[in-house]
Design a protein around this motif. Structure first.
Motif, short mmCIF file in Angstrom:
data_model
loop_
_atom_site.label_atom_id
_atom_site.label_comp_id
_atom_site.label_asym_id
_atom_site.label_seq_id
_atom_site.Cartn_x
_atom_site.Cartn_y
_atom_site.Cartn_z
N LEU A 75 -43.35 38.58 47.38
CA LEU A 75 -42.59 38.63 48.63
C LEU A 75 -41.25 37.91 48.48
N ILE A 76 -41.26 36.76 47.82
CA ILE A 76 -40.01 36.01 47.60
C ILE A 76 -39.04 36.82 46.76
N ILE A 77 -39.53 37.44 45.70
CA ILE A 77 -38.67 38.25 44.83
C ILE A 77 -38.11 39.44 45.58
N GLU A 78 -38.95 40.10 46.37
CA GLU A 78 -38.52 41.29 47.13
C GLU A 78 -37.45 40.93 48.16
N GLU A 79 -37.68 39.84 48.91
CA GLU A 79 -36.71 39.44 49.94
C GLU A 79 -35.41 38.94 49.32
N SER A 80 -35.50 38.30 48.16
CA SER A 80 -34.29 37.84 47.48
C SER A 80 -33.43 39.01 47.04
N LYS A 81 -34.06 40.03 46.50
CA LYS A 81 -33.32 41.22 46.06
C LYS A 81 -32.74 41.98 47.25
N ARG A 82 -33.49 42.02 48.36
CA ARG A 82 -33.04 42.79 49.51
C ARG A 82 -31.90 42.10 50.26
N THR A 83 -32.01 40.79 50.43
CA THR A 83 -31.02 40.06 51.21
C THR A 83 -29.89 39.48 50.38
N GLY A 84 -30.17 39.22 49.09
CA GLY A 84 -29.17 38.55 48.26
C GLY A 84 -29.12 37.05 48.47
N TYR A 87 -32.08 30.21 47.00
CA TYR A 87 -33.26 29.44 47.39
C TYR A 87 -33.12 28.75 48.75
N ARG A 88 -31.95 28.21 49.08
CA ARG A 88 -31.83 27.46 50.33
C ARG A 88 -31.90 28.39 51.54
N ARG A 89 -31.08 29.43 51.52
CA ARG A 89 -31.10 30.38 52.64
C ARG A 89 -32.41 31.14 52.70
N LYS A 101 -43.69 28.31 55.15
CA LYS A 101 -42.85 27.19 54.72
C LYS A 101 -43.03 27.00 53.21
N ILE A 102 -41.99 27.31 52.47
CA ILE A 102 -41.99 27.16 51.01
C ILE A 102 -40.77 26.33 50.63
N SER A 103 -40.98 25.33 49.79
CA SER A 103 -39.89 24.43 49.45
C SER A 103 -38.80 25.15 48.67
N GLU A 104 -37.58 24.62 48.78
CA GLU A 104 -36.44 25.21 48.08
C GLU A 104 -36.64 25.18 46.57
N ASN A 105 -37.22 24.08 46.06
CA ASN A 105 -37.42 23.96 44.60
C ASN A 105 -38.40 24.99 44.07
N THR A 106 -39.44 25.27 44.86
CA THR A 106 -40.41 26.29 44.45
C THR A 106 -39.75 27.66 44.36
N ILE A 107 -38.96 28.00 45.38
CA ILE A 107 -38.26 29.29 45.38
C ILE A 107 -37.26 29.35 44.24
N LYS A 108 -36.58 28.24 43.99
CA LYS A 108 -35.61 28.18 42.90
C LYS A 108 -36.28 28.45 41.56
N SER A 109 -37.48 27.88 41.34
CA SER A 109 -38.21 28.10 40.08
C SER A 109 -38.65 29.55 39.94
N ILE A 110 -39.10 30.14 41.06
CA ILE A 110 -39.56 31.54 41.01
C ILE A 110 -38.40 32.48 40.69
N LEU A 111 -37.24 32.26 41.31
CA LEU A 111 -36.08 33.11 41.04
C LEU A 111 -35.62 32.96 39.60
N LYS A 112 -35.69 31.73 39.08
CA LYS A 112 -35.28 31.50 37.69
C LYS A 112 -36.26 32.13 36.72
N ARG A 113 -37.56 31.99 36.98
CA ARG A 113 -38.58 32.52 36.08
C ARG A 113 -38.55 34.04 36.03
N ASN A 114 -38.21 34.67 37.16
CA ASN A 114 -38.17 36.14 37.20
C ASN A 114 -36.76 36.70 36.97
N ALA A 115 -35.84 35.82 36.58
CA ALA A 115 -34.48 36.23 36.21
C ALA A 115 -33.80 37.05 37.31
#
Length: 365
Positions: A75-84, A87-89, A101-115
């Motif tokens: 879900l995080i990956i899909e929403e990141s690709k859709r909205t651009g 991690y903070r926004r 509620k998901i921490s910014e650091n967790t989202i930051k790690s997921i975006l980095k791990r999935n490039a």
């Protein structure tokens, strides 16, 4: 002759180091203790080299109790690709849309791990903020601009065809308060200085009615629907609007970057309003009703991550400022300026006592 030890060889190649252990093991009658003593390693290391694979085993943990589920990560990956969003926004967006509620650091790690690529934005060296955002008080600094809804550039072709077929408004008049990002909008079929004068007057009167007492400065471009680059016209307008404590400040030529706040809002209009709702409108009344809902969404529910906002909505920023302005100021009515013109005229009569003569408004073609 220098002999490379096991530990030095291990730094070069773990596979070659374990092959060395196997050779020493075979040459010493398969004695684990003697092999370990010769190479200066533990007996466990010898057994690992003899009975295990030559390559290193993965150090990845077998279980991770605090790891997000695959569904949430997708879900995080899909929403990141859709909205651009980054991690903070994205953290605020997921909390408001899904209640997750998901921490910014967790989202930051997921975006980095999935490039997930970051949208890069070039900035000029030594760029400065347009305003002192920390010192701004609500409803003191504004940006004013118009948007041509049928610009044939931002929306799908079928949306433009639908708007023309059902004779929907062609122009949006938009004024945004820099401190809170609150917006005041109106629409029209024509672009003229009469409507420009009306819209500025309407917003200024609305602000004064709701206890805005500080001076109001409005930054605008040099379009013909405003002062058109005319020093004489700008002087006349400023003299008339001085009754309401309003000052107009046109930007210099080729300095559109000074209107960055309101220019960014045009993209949001395209993506979240026109692209979704324009085709659902069959007449101008439907359009104005949906435009009112979009303005209310912007003012009360849509978080902003620009400077000084920190993910708050305009109304939340207004409440945090503890100003004495009435909160009803956010319920500005979205109007069609042609309808307003028929009922109350151009608002010019309010300023007739200030300046003599007859003022001629121009229409943009």
């Amino acid at each position: 002759m220098n002999i490379i030890s096991y530990h030095e060889m291990r730094k070069i190649s773990p596979e070659k180091a374990r092959e060395l252990i196997r050779k020493v093991f075979e040459n010493n009658n398969k004695n684990v203790s003697r092999t370990a003593k010769i190479l200066g390693v533990s007996r466990h290391t010898v057994r690992r080299a003899i009975y295990g694979p030559l390559e290193d085993k993965s150090r990845k943990p077998k279980t991770c109790p605090r790891k997000l589920s695959t569904e949430l990560e997708n879900l995080i990956i899909e929403e990141s690709k859709r909205t651009g969003f980054r991690y903070r926004r994205l953290s605020l967006y997921l909390l408001r849309k899904y209640g997750i509620k998901i921490s910014e650091n967790t989202i930051k790690s997921i975006l980095k791990r999935n490039a997930i690529p970051r949208k890069s934005r070039k900035t000029k060296k030594g760029e400065r903020s347009l305003y002192d955002y920390e010192a701004l008080i609500p409803f003191s600094e504004f940006q004013l601009d118009t948007k041509h809804l049928l610009d044939k550039d931002s929306l799908p072709e079928e949306v433009y065809e639908h708007m023309k077929k059902h004779n929907l408004p062609c122009y949006e008049w938009n004024m945004i308060d820099i401190a809170t990002r609150a917006r005041f909008t109106a629409y029209s079929y024509e672009l003229s200085s009469a409507f420009g004068f009306m819209f500025i007057s309407l917003v200024a009167l609305w602000l004064r009615t709701h206890n805005v007492r500080n001076p109001i400065k409005i930054r605008l471009d040099n379009g013909e629907e405003f002062c058109g680059g005319s020093e004489r016209k700008l002087k006349e307008w400023n003299e008339m609007f001085s009754i309401l404590g309003v000052e107009l400040n046109p930007i210099p030529p080729r300095a559109k970057h000074l209107m960055g706040v309101i220019e960014n809002s045009h993209r949001a209009d395209d993506e979240y309003f026109l692209m979704i709702h324009a085709e659902r409108c069959k007449n101008k009344d439907d359009f104005i009703q949906r435009a009112q809902r979009w303005q209310d969404t912007w003012n009360f529910f849509r978080p902003h991550n620009g400077k000084g906002m920190n993910g708050r909505t305009p109304f939340e920023k207004f409440i945090d400022s503890k100003t004495l302005v009435s909160s009803h100021v956010f319920q500005f009515p979205t109007l069609l300026l042609e309808d307003l013109l028929k009922k109350v005229g151009t608002f010019y009569s309010l300023f007739c006592n200030k300046l003599g003569g007859k003022y001629v408004f121009t229409t943009c073609h």
